[in-house]
Write a protein that holds these residues in place. Structure first.
Motif, mmCIF file in Angstrom:
data_model
loop_
_atom_site.group_PDB
_atom_site.id
_atom_site.type_symbol
_atom_site.label_atom_id
_atom_site.label_comp_id
_atom_site.label_asym_id
_atom_site.label_seq_id
_atom_site.Cartn_x
_atom_site.Cartn_y
_atom_site.Cartn_z
ATOM 1 N N GLY A 48 3.012 -5.515 -3.688
ATOM 2 C CA GLY A 48 3.589 -4.307 -3.717
ATOM 3 C C GLY A 48 3.018 -3.491 -4.679
ATOM 4 N N PHE A 49 3.162 -4.143 -6.156
ATOM 5 C CA PHE A 49 2.824 -3.330 -7.125
ATOM 6 C C PHE A 49 1.285 -2.660 -7.077
ATOM 7 C CE2 PHE A 49 6.073 -5.799 -9.931
ATOM 8 C CZ PHE A 49 7.136 -4.737 -9.895
ATOM 9 N N LEU A 50 0.382 -3.635 -6.492
ATOM 10 C CA LEU A 50 -0.930 -3.279 -6.630
ATOM 11 C C LEU A 50 -1.034 -2.230 -5.240
ATOM 12 C CD1 LEU A 50 -3.866 -3.646 -7.272
ATOM 13 C CD2 LEU A 50 -4.184 -5.433 -5.752
ATOM 14 N N VAL A 51 -0.605 -2.595 -4.107
ATOM 15 C CA VAL A 51 -0.888 -1.525 -3.218
ATOM 16 C C VAL A 51 -0.397 0.026 -3.395
ATOM 17 C CG1 VAL A 51 -0.101 -0.765 -0.719
ATOM 18 C CG2 VAL A 51 -0.828 -3.212 -1.289
ATOM 19 N N ALA A 52 0.760 0.101 -4.389
ATOM 20 C CA ALA A 52 1.320 1.240 -4.616
ATOM 21 C C ALA A 52 0.344 2.155 -5.303
ATOM 22 C CB ALA A 52 2.517 0.979 -5.821
ATOM 23 N N TRP A 53 -0.832 1.592 -6.023
ATOM 24 C CA TRP A 53 -1.824 2.119 -6.566
ATOM 25 C C TRP A 53 -2.474 3.340 -5.693
ATOM 26 C CZ3 TRP A 53 -1.999 4.316 -11.332
ATOM 27 C CH2 TRP A 53 -1.273 3.777 -12.193
ATOM 28 N N LEU A 54 -2.586 2.995 -4.348
ATOM 29 C CA LEU A 54 -3.416 3.804 -3.502
ATOM 30 C C LEU A 54 -2.552 5.066 -3.330
ATOM 31 C CD1 LEU A 54 -4.283 0.946 -0.854
ATOM 32 C CD2 LEU A 54 -5.918 2.163 -2.672
ATOM 33 N N VAL A 55 -1.288 4.897 -3.262
ATOM 34 C CA VAL A 55 -0.467 6.227 -3.123
ATOM 35 C C VAL A 55 -0.815 7.048 -4.224
ATOM 36 C CG1 VAL A 55 1.783 7.202 -2.839
ATOM 37 C CG2 VAL A 55 1.061 5.051 -2.075
ATOM 38 N N ALA A 56 -0.487 6.482 -5.320
ATOM 39 C CA ALA A 56 -0.900 7.188 -6.620
ATOM 40 C C ALA A 56 -2.500 7.807 -6.794
ATOM 41 C CB ALA A 56 -0.678 6.467 -7.986
ATOM 42 N N LEU A 57 -3.251 7.278 -6.377
ATOM 43 C CA LEU A 57 -4.851 7.518 -6.316
ATOM 44 C C LEU A 57 -5.016 8.661 -5.416
ATOM 45 C CD1 LEU A 57 -7.735 7.304 -7.150
ATOM 46 C CD2 LEU A 57 -7.919 5.477 -5.350
ATOM 47 N N LEU A 58 -4.427 8.554 -4.021
ATOM 48 C CA LEU A 58 -4.777 9.318 -3.042
ATOM 49 C C LEU A 58 -4.090 10.741 -3.139
ATOM 50 C CD1 LEU A 58 -5.189 6.807 -0.028
ATOM 51 C CD2 LEU A 58 -7.085 7.719 -1.551
ATOM 52 N N LEU A 59 -2.823 10.630 -3.589
ATOM 53 C CA LEU A 59 -1.847 11.809 -3.424
ATOM 54 C C LEU A 59 -1.267 12.520 -4.660
ATOM 55 C CD1 LEU A 59 0.603 10.316 -0.564
ATOM 56 C CD2 LEU A 59 -1.395 11.943 -0.170
ATOM 57 N N VAL A 60 -1.821 11.693 -5.794
ATOM 58 C CA VAL A 60 -0.920 12.249 -6.879
ATOM 59 C C VAL A 60 -1.796 12.542 -8.043
ATOM 60 C CG1 VAL A 60 0.846 11.691 -8.572
ATOM 61 C CG2 VAL A 60 1.276 11.304 -6.167
ATOM 62 N N ALA A 61 -2.723 11.505 -8.585
ATOM 63 C CA ALA A 61 -3.301 11.565 -9.880
ATOM 64 C C ALA A 61 -3.924 12.945 -10.082
ATOM 65 C CB ALA A 61 -4.391 10.279 -10.061
ATOM 66 N N GLU A 62 -4.967 13.039 -9.340
ATOM 67 C CA GLU A 62 -5.923 14.334 -9.717
ATOM 68 C C GLU A 62 -5.090 15.701 -9.449
ATOM 69 O OE1 GLU A 62 -10.162 16.182 -8.193
ATOM 70 O OE2 GLU A 62 -9.624 14.217 -7.449
#
Length: 547
Positions: free
Chosen positions: A92-106
């Motif tokens: 769960g902790f790892l998969v969550a980073w895909l949401v951060a990468l694709l939708l939020v970070a940049e």
């Protein structure tokens, strides 16, 4: 079961060696923090490290921020005791980073300056939105700090053989004092360097232990799993099957779905993670940061699988649960079993450094949110000098440190991975819906933001307060309380749900829609268009760095 571990249940390793190794780490990192603090002249220096870190550096720091006591102590213990179901935390902790990468970070890096509220107030009314964002940030940070402080109490209880809760409370106070010192002196730059060092040490230490464990089983994972099954005794096969923790009933399965939802959606709403994207000079570096973080975090979570089952096989679940630190003692006990006093001291110092680095990152996030959003922009309406804002931030650091110490004393003994999951639920409920609506929904307005943030925050906290996490959860075997309130006669829990995510997260998304559609506030398509261009291209983004 190992005779070494059995005799070490009361006192593991040599306390003087453990303290000496930890003291050496604290001394080195304090020197680094003092050196880094020389350039803390402006608010951008204190909050965002002057935007001077590269993508790989920031990605390593993000990994250091994210791989908290929950990742190392809590997850290893959860896997050792519950096997497959414990490893679901790592997934769960790892998969969550895909949401951060694709939708939020940049997008976030392009539209903000120091805090999450900078993004939300870009196209919404500043004062009410900043206040709501600051309050939700402080709530998330508080729950996260509870977990780290609980981890500190459990770890030192094991190292020093301290069973007395009052003495453990003193240890938690020492951790809080060190945390305050790091942040007061070093700001974001000092904190970032501590996190980079800690991430390298943690991943390297976990890697060495992983290879060591596998070598004992001929580098055969199947033999390791069989060793954990054999050590667990009757019913040990449940360790490699789904459902040991979350499969006993329909309610436990619902608890798992709620937990998974909070873990996967929570990362993209964690204010201390979002704030990290502002320490790089460009959106491209923000994107590189997340890619580096995903690689480092992913590798570490693979290590936790071996370490958790290794602790189950070489130490045994009975020894782990009966140790002074409880479930959170699995990784240190495994280190002691593998390499004796010296490895225990090193791994424990790394774990302690993990806690210090994470609480420092959390504290500076909360201080920035209060000083920048509430004091500078809400109370003073932007009429404040940067040095005045930084001074308020430093005062806030002390206040938050004191609150964290008090909360950590109450949370001591809880599984830290589970406590962090509560922080993720608050972040996913209070922050994520508003961030996504602000970035992607043209009609979204201030009313929708306030409904979503306050509705998600209040519903999540109320549901936690009336859940078994706070009161009424009793161990069926021993009759002891498993809740934050230890007195079993006090029971005011009204719902059996332990993580509120499955209710509060959809409710926050729904309230954002209702608040927007029912409001008479006129939409501002031109503001949305400007924000969209900036978020996607970075055009004009650097204007947000000038105070």
């Amino acid at each position: 079961m190992s005779a070494v571990v059995r005799t070490a249940t009361e006192q593991v390793g040599e306390p003087l060696v453990n303290i000496a190794i930890f003291g050496a780490f604290v001394l080195v990192t304090l020197i680094i923090v003092f050196r880094a603090s020389r350039n803390n002249r402006t608010a951008a220096d204190y909050y965002a490290a002057g935007r001077s870190f590269t993508g790989p550096q920031n990605g390593t720091a993000i990994a250091g921020d994210y791989l908290s006591a929950a990742s190392f102590l809590g997850i290893c213990g959860a896997i050792a005791i519950n096997g497959y179901d414990g490893f679901l935390y790592s997934i769960g902790f790892l998969v969550a980073w895909l949401v951060a990468l694709l939708l939020v970070a940049e997008l976030l890096r392009n539209t903000g300056r120091f805090t999450m509220a900078d993004v939300l107030s870009f196209r919404l009314r500043q004062r009410p939105v900043r206040m709501a964002a600051a309050l939700s940030t402080l709530a998330v940070v508080f729950f996260y700090l509870l977990a780290q402080m609980a981890g500190a109490g459990g770890l030192v209880a094991l190292l020093l053989g301290i069973d007395d809760r009052a003495a453990q409370g003193v240890v938690i106070a020492v951790v809080g004092a060190l945390m305050i010192l790091y942040v007061l002196v070093g700001g974001m730059k000092g904190t970032t360097w501590v996190q980079i060092i800690k991430a390298v040490l943690l991943i390297a230490g976990a890697g060495v232990m992983t290879l060591w464990v596998l070598s004992k089983y001929g580098f055969n994972l199947s033999d390791l799993l069989q060793g954990a099954i054999d050590q667990a005794g009757e019913g040990g096969e449940a360790l490699i099957e789904p459902g040991k923790q979350y499969g006993a009933s329909a309610m436990s399965q619902l608890n798992f779905v709620s937990l998974a939802l909070a873990l996967v959606l929570g990362t993209a709403g964690l204010p201390h993670v979002l704030m990290r994207f502002y320490t790089v000079p460009s959106a491209k570096e923000a994107r590189r940061s997340v890619v580096w973080a995903i690689w480092l975090i992913g590798i570490f979570y693979l290590f936790t699988l071996v370490l958790g089952y290794g602790a189950g096989a070489l130490v045994g679940p009975e020894e782990i649960t009966s140790a002074p630190g409880g479930v959170n003692s699995a990784a240190p006990l495994l280190a002691y079993e593998l390499g004796g006093t010296i490895l225990l001291g090193i791994i424990s110092a790394v774990a302690f450094a993990t806690i210090l680095a994470v609480v420092a990152g959390l504290t500076i996030t909360a201080a920035a949110s209060f000083a920048h959003d509430i004091y500078a922009n809400w109370l003073k309406r932007g009429e404040v000098k940067p040095d005045g804002e930084v001074r308020v931030a430093r005062i806030t650091v002390v206040a938050i440190g004191v609150l964290a110490i008090i909360g950590g004393v109450f949370a001591n003994g809880q599984n830290v991975a589970f406590l962090v999951a509560l922080a993720f639920a608050v972040a996913a409920s209070a922050n994520l819906p508003t961030i996504l609506y602000s970035l992607f929904w043209k009609r979204f307005n201030t009313s929708g933001a306030l409904w979503s943030m306050y509705g998600g925050l209040i519903s999540c906290i109320v549901l936690i307060a009336i859940s078994p996490v706070v009161s009424g959860k009793v161990d069926p075997n021993t009759g002891a309380s498993l809740s934050m309130i230890r007195d079993t006669s006090i029971d005011f829990h009204l719902i059996p749900l332990e993580n509120p995510g499955i209710i509060s997260i959809p409710l926050a998304f729904l309230l954002g829609i209702l608040g927007t559609l029912l409001s008479k506030e006129k939409p501002h398509p031109e503001k949305f268009a400007e924000m969209e261009v900036r978020s996607l291209t970075g055009a004009g983004a650097e204007k947000a760095t000038v105070h």
